[in-house]
Design a protein around this motif. Structure first.
Motif, PDB file in Angstrom:
ATOM      1  N   TYR A  50       0.827  -1.069  -0.293  1.00  0.00           N
ATOM      2  CA  TYR A  50      -0.089  -0.215  -0.179  1.00  0.00           C
ATOM      3  C   TYR A  50       0.700   1.478   0.541  1.00  0.00           C
ATOM      4  N   ALA A  51       2.202   1.066   0.663  1.00  0.00           N
ATOM      5  CA  ALA A  51       2.576   2.499   0.439  1.00  0.00           C
ATOM      6  C   ALA A  51       2.775   2.806  -0.956  1.00  0.00           C
ATOM      7  N   ALA A  52       3.586   1.364  -1.458  1.00  0.00           N
ATOM      8  CA  ALA A  52       4.158   1.644  -3.212  1.00  0.00           C
ATOM      9  C   ALA A  52       3.024   1.848  -4.016  1.00  0.00           C
ATOM     10  N   GLN A  53       1.960   1.644  -3.426  1.00  0.00           N
ATOM     11  CA  GLN A  53       0.766   1.615  -4.768  1.00  0.00           C
ATOM     12  C   GLN A  53       0.173   3.218  -4.775  1.00  0.00           C
ATOM     13  N   PHE A  54      -0.389   3.666  -3.282  1.00  0.00           N
ATOM     14  CA  PHE A  54      -0.413   5.442  -2.372  1.00  0.00           C
ATOM     15  C   PHE A  54       0.711   6.116  -2.615  1.00  0.00           C
ATOM     16  N   GLY A  55       2.373   5.937  -2.769  1.00  0.00           N
ATOM     17  CA  GLY A  55       3.226   6.818  -3.219  1.00  0.00           C
ATOM     18  C   GLY A  55       3.327   7.361  -1.495  1.00  0.00           C
ATOM     19  N   SER A  56       3.377   6.439  -0.416  1.00  0.00           N
ATOM     20  CA  SER A  56       3.809   7.054   0.780  1.00  0.00           C
ATOM     21  C   SER A  56       5.129   7.172   0.880  1.00  0.00           C
ATOM     22  N   PRO A  82       5.185  -5.043  -3.532  1.00  0.00           N
ATOM     23  CA  PRO A  82       5.693  -4.220  -3.160  1.00  0.00           C
ATOM     24  C   PRO A  82       6.327  -2.849  -4.815  1.00  0.00           C
ATOM     25  N   LEU A  83       7.432  -3.610  -5.153  1.00  0.00           N
ATOM     26  CA  LEU A  83       8.335  -3.449  -6.461  1.00  0.00           C
ATOM     27  C   LEU A  83       7.164  -2.888  -7.586  1.00  0.00           C
ATOM     28  N   HIS A  84       5.903  -4.025  -7.740  1.00  0.00           N
ATOM     29  CA  HIS A  84       5.032  -4.197  -8.877  1.00  0.00           C
ATOM     30  C   HIS A  84       4.080  -2.798  -8.375  1.00  0.00           C
ATOM     31  N   LYS A  85       3.917  -2.574  -7.817  1.00  0.00           N
ATOM     32  CA  LYS A  85       2.937  -1.659  -7.280  1.00  0.00           C
ATOM     33  C   LYS A  85       3.982  -0.074  -6.820  1.00  0.00           C
ATOM     34  N   ALA A  86       5.230  -0.083  -6.846  1.00  0.00           N
ATOM     35  CA  ALA A  86       5.345   1.356  -7.124  1.00  0.00           C
ATOM     36  C   ALA A  86       5.889   1.756  -7.916  1.00  0.00           C
ATOM     37  N   VAL A  87       6.319   1.279  -9.274  1.00  0.00           N
ATOM     38  CA  VAL A  87       6.712   1.158 -11.402  1.00  0.00           C
ATOM     39  C   VAL A  87       4.817   2.142 -11.159  1.00  0.00           C
ATOM     40  N   GLN A  88       4.246   1.187 -11.161  1.00  0.00           N
ATOM     41  CA  GLN A  88       2.855   2.250 -11.492  1.00  0.00           C
ATOM     42  C   GLN A  88       1.779   3.492 -10.758  1.00  0.00           C
ATOM     43  N   TYR A  89       2.570   3.770  -9.776  1.00  0.00           N
ATOM     44  CA  TYR A  89       1.979   5.051  -9.353  1.00  0.00           C
ATOM     45  C   TYR A  89       2.846   6.374 -10.114  1.00  0.00           C
ATOM     46  N   GLU A  90       1.000   6.899 -10.285  1.00  0.00           N
ATOM     47  CA  GLU A  90       0.702   7.747 -11.337  1.00  0.00           C
ATOM     48  C   GLU A  90       2.675   9.365 -10.856  1.00  0.00           C
ATOM     49  N   ASP A  91       2.325   9.686  -9.463  1.00  0.00           N
ATOM     50  CA  ASP A  91       3.491  10.967  -9.836  1.00  0.00           C
ATOM     51  C   ASP A  91       4.782   9.924 -10.210  1.00  0.00           C
ATOM     52  N   ALA A  92       5.474  10.243 -11.134  1.00  0.00           N
ATOM     53  CA  ALA A  92       6.987   9.916 -11.875  1.00  0.00           C
ATOM     54  C   ALA A  92       8.372   9.824 -10.809  1.00  0.00           C
ATOM     55  N   ARG A 112       8.439 -11.885 -11.386  1.00  0.00           N
ATOM     56  CA  ARG A 112       6.817 -11.572 -12.053  1.00  0.00           C
ATOM     57  C   ARG A 112       5.469 -12.257 -11.683  1.00  0.00           C
ATOM     58  N   ASN A 113       4.724 -10.923 -12.263  1.00  0.00           N
ATOM     59  CA  ASN A 113       3.227 -11.302 -11.313  1.00  0.00           C
ATOM     60  C   ASN A 113       2.497 -12.315 -12.599  1.00  0.00           C
ATOM     61  N   LYS A 114       1.551 -12.761 -12.077  1.00  0.00           N
ATOM     62  CA  LYS A 114       0.243 -13.399 -13.113  1.00  0.00           C
ATOM     63  C   LYS A 114       0.296 -13.401 -13.605  1.00  0.00           C
ATOM     64  N   ASN A 115       0.537 -11.907 -15.240  1.00  0.00           N
ATOM     65  CA  ASN A 115       0.360 -11.903 -16.236  1.00  0.00           C
ATOM     66  C   ASN A 115       2.010 -12.159 -17.118  1.00  0.00           C
ATOM     67  N   ARG A 116       2.823 -12.695 -16.010  1.00  0.00           N
ATOM     68  CA  ARG A 116       3.967 -12.715 -16.259  1.00  0.00           C
ATOM     69  C   ARG A 116       5.333 -11.553 -16.023  1.00  0.00           C
ATOM     70  N   GLN A 117       4.503 -10.747 -16.042  1.00  0.00           N
ATOM     71  CA  GLN A 117       5.265  -9.365 -16.316  1.00  0.00           C
ATOM     72  C   GLN A 117       6.470  -8.538 -14.677  1.00  0.00           C
ATOM     73  N   LYS A 118       7.249  -7.992 -15.568  1.00  0.00           N
ATOM     74  CA  LYS A 118       8.587  -8.193 -14.383  1.00  0.00           C
ATOM     75  C   LYS A 118       7.649  -6.740 -14.211  1.00  0.00           C
ATOM     76  N   PRO A 119       7.619  -5.661 -13.133  1.00  0.00           N
ATOM     77  CA  PRO A 119       7.756  -4.505 -12.307  1.00  0.00           C
ATOM     78  C   PRO A 119       8.731  -3.019 -14.022  1.00  0.00           C
ATOM     79  N   GLU A 120      10.017  -3.274 -14.353  1.00  0.00           N
ATOM     80  CA  GLU A 120      10.092  -3.390 -15.875  1.00  0.00           C
ATOM     81  C   GLU A 120       8.944  -3.083 -16.882  1.00  0.00           C
ATOM     82  N   ASP A 121       8.241  -4.141 -16.729  1.00  0.00           N
ATOM     83  CA  ASP A 121       7.384  -4.105 -17.942  1.00  0.00           C
ATOM     84  C   ASP A 121       5.916  -3.138 -17.509  1.00  0.00           C
ATOM     85  N   LEU A 122       5.941  -2.721 -16.445  1.00  0.00           N
ATOM     86  CA  LEU A 122       4.488  -1.873 -16.029  1.00  0.00           C
ATOM     87  C   LEU A 122       4.782  -0.116 -16.142  1.00  0.00           C
ATOM     88  N   VAL A 123       6.656  -0.172 -16.559  1.00  0.00           N
ATOM     89  CA  VAL A 123       6.580   1.101 -16.311  1.00  0.00           C
ATOM     90  C   VAL A 123       6.001   1.610 -17.448  1.00  0.00           C
TER      91      VAL A 123
END
Length: 164
Positions: A50-56, A82-92, A112-123
Motif C-alpha cells: 500500500y505504501a508503494a501503491q499510494f506513493g507513501s 510492492p515493486l510492481h505497485k511502486a512502478v505504477q504510481y502516477e507521480d513519476a 514476475r506477476n501472474k501476467n508474467r510481467q516484471k516490474p520493468e514491464d509495467l513502467v
C-alpha cells in the motif's frame, strides 16, 4: 476481538501506509510484538504494497527499516510485489524514489506477476529514468561475485598476473 476494541495494529499498519502516516507507524513500531510487519490483508497486500501503491514515501522508508520485512510478497489478485505497485504510481518522481528505496533494500526486480510481467514491464513509456534504474538493478542481480575479476581488488602491489 470485540467491536469496542478498535483496529488491530496489523490493520493500522495498512491504514498508516495508505495515508502515509508517520505518527501512526511510529506508535505501532514503539510496541514491539504487537504487529506482524508482513501482515497481509484479504487480497494479499502488505503495508509495503500500500505504501508503494499510494506513493507513501515516508511510510515506505519507515516500513523498510523494520527487521524481517519481506520485500517480495506477491499479492493474491495480480501476483504483484510492492515493486510492481511502486512502478505504477502516477507521480513519476515519487514512483522513482520508492523504487529506489525498494531496490536499495533488496527487492527482486526480476520477479514476475501472474501476467508474467516484471516490474520493468509495467513502467509507463515516458518514464525512461525508472526503466533504466530497473534494468540496471536486474543486471546487477545477474552478476555474481565470481563474475568480478580478482584484479579489481587492491593488493600489496603484486601483479595480478604474477608468476606461479
Amino acid at each position: 476481538m470485540s467491536d469496542d476494541e478498535g483496529a488491530s495494529n496489523n490493520e493500522l499498519l495498512i491504514v498508516a501506509a495508505k495515508q502515509d502516516s508517520e505518527d501512526i507507524l511510529e506508535d505501532i513500531f514503539s510496541q514491539p510484538e504487537t504487529y506482524d510487519i508482513n501482515h497481509v490483508d484479504s487480497v494479499g497486500n502488505t503495508a509495503l504494497h500500500y505504501a508503494a501503491q499510494f506513493g507513501s514515501l515516508t511510510a515506505a522508508e519507515l516500513l523498510l527499516k523494520q527487521p524481517n520485512i519481506k520485500l517480495d510478497i506477491a499479492n493474491k489478485l495480480e501476483g504483484d510485489t510492492p515493486l510492481h505497485k511502486a512502478v505504477q504510481y502516477e507521480d513519476a518522481n515519487v514512483s522513482l524514489e520508492i523504487v529506489k528505496l525498494l531496490i536499495e533494500a533488496g527487492a527482486d526486480t526480476t520477479k514476475r506477476n501472474k501476467n508474467r510481467q516484471k516490474p520493468e514491464d509495467l513502467v509507463k513509456p515516458d518514464s525512461q529514468q525508472l526503466k533504466t534504474l530497473l534494468q540496471k538493478a536486474s543486471m546487477a542481480l545477474q552478476v555474481d561475485a565470481r563474475d568480478i575479476a580478482a584484479e579489481d581488488s587492491d593488493d600489496d602491489g603484486e601483479s595480478a598476473s604474477g608468476s606461479d
